[in-house]
Scaffold this motif. Structure first.
Motif, PDB file in Angstrom:
ATOM      1  N   ARG A  65      39.525  54.285  37.511  1.00 19.60           N
ATOM      2  CA  ARG A  65      38.211  54.813  37.107  1.00 19.60           C
ATOM      3  C   ARG A  65      38.310  55.414  35.700  1.00 19.60           C
ATOM      4  N   PHE A  88      38.940  52.571  32.931  1.00 23.22           N
ATOM      5  CA  PHE A  88      37.806  51.686  32.655  1.00 23.22           C
ATOM      6  C   PHE A  88      36.538  52.417  32.226  1.00 23.22           C
ATOM      7  N   LEU A 145      33.124  50.036  39.319  1.00 19.04           N
ATOM      8  CA  LEU A 145      33.741  49.495  38.100  1.00 19.04           C
ATOM      9  C   LEU A 145      33.042  48.211  37.658  1.00 19.04           C
ATOM     10  N   SER A 175      31.529  48.703  33.957  1.00 21.00           N
ATOM     11  CA  SER A 175      32.533  48.341  32.953  1.00 21.00           C
ATOM     12  C   SER A 175      32.551  46.837  32.690  1.00 21.00           C
ATOM     13  N   PHE A 233      36.130  45.576  33.048  1.00 25.33           N
ATOM     14  CA  PHE A 233      36.532  45.298  34.423  1.00 25.33           C
ATOM     15  C   PHE A 233      35.964  43.959  34.885  1.00 25.33           C
TER      16      PHE A 233
END
Length: 158
Positions: free
Chosen positions: A62, A65, A108, A112, A115
């Motif tokens: 966490r 990212f 994520l 992101s 990601f």
């Protein structure tokens, strides 16, 4: 010692606490930091601050990212995010019904782009390796720390 309830026996805690001259922590396959000694908590202070700010458990993936500070914290951020994504992908393959893991991967994936890009490539994790991070800048500490990662197992037994 920071420990998630009912996650560890006291054996790993005692082992980690006995490592007074080196940072040491225990992490699960979701990349949650379950236990850490004082030096590790100091080294990973940005991870703990981000967790406190977001009201979540300290989690390496966490932080890497989603927190912009992760790029500065990990000098080899690209490799770290690759490895984090691969570890989470492998964990999902072993336990596709892990609700906490599914929630983390969903978070994520939605927050992101890095990601999402890593997930599309379908990377495989290594069982061991090295990672570097910038330690807090203090005159009496080393500036860059190399972390040795040992093969993960499903259950920690000491």
């Amino acid at each position: 010692m920071d420990v998630a309830p009912d996650q560890l026996t006291d054996h790993p805690e005692r082992l980690i606490d006995s490592m007074a001259t080196t940072p040491a922590y225990v992490r699960d396959t979701r990349m949650d930091i379950l236990a850490a000694n004082a030096l590790s908590r100091e080294l990973h202070a940005p991870v703990y601050r981000y967790a406190q700010h977001t009201d979540t458990a300290p989690n390496s993936a966490r932080f890497a990212f989603l927190d912009p500070a992760g790029r500065d914290f990990y000098p080899d951020w690209d490799k770290v995010t690759h490895d984090c994504g691969a570890v989470l992908h492998a964990a999902a393959g072993r336990n596709p019904y892990d609700k906490l893991l599914s929630n983390l991967v969903g978070e994520l994936s939605t927050r992101s782009e890095t990601f999402r890009a890593r997930d599309r490539r379908g990377r495989r994790p290594g069982s061991a390796g090295l990672a570097r991070r910038d330690a807090p800048r203090r005159a009496d500490r080393v500036g860059v720390v190399t972390r040795h990662v040992f093969a993960q197992s499903e259950q920690l037994t000491l």
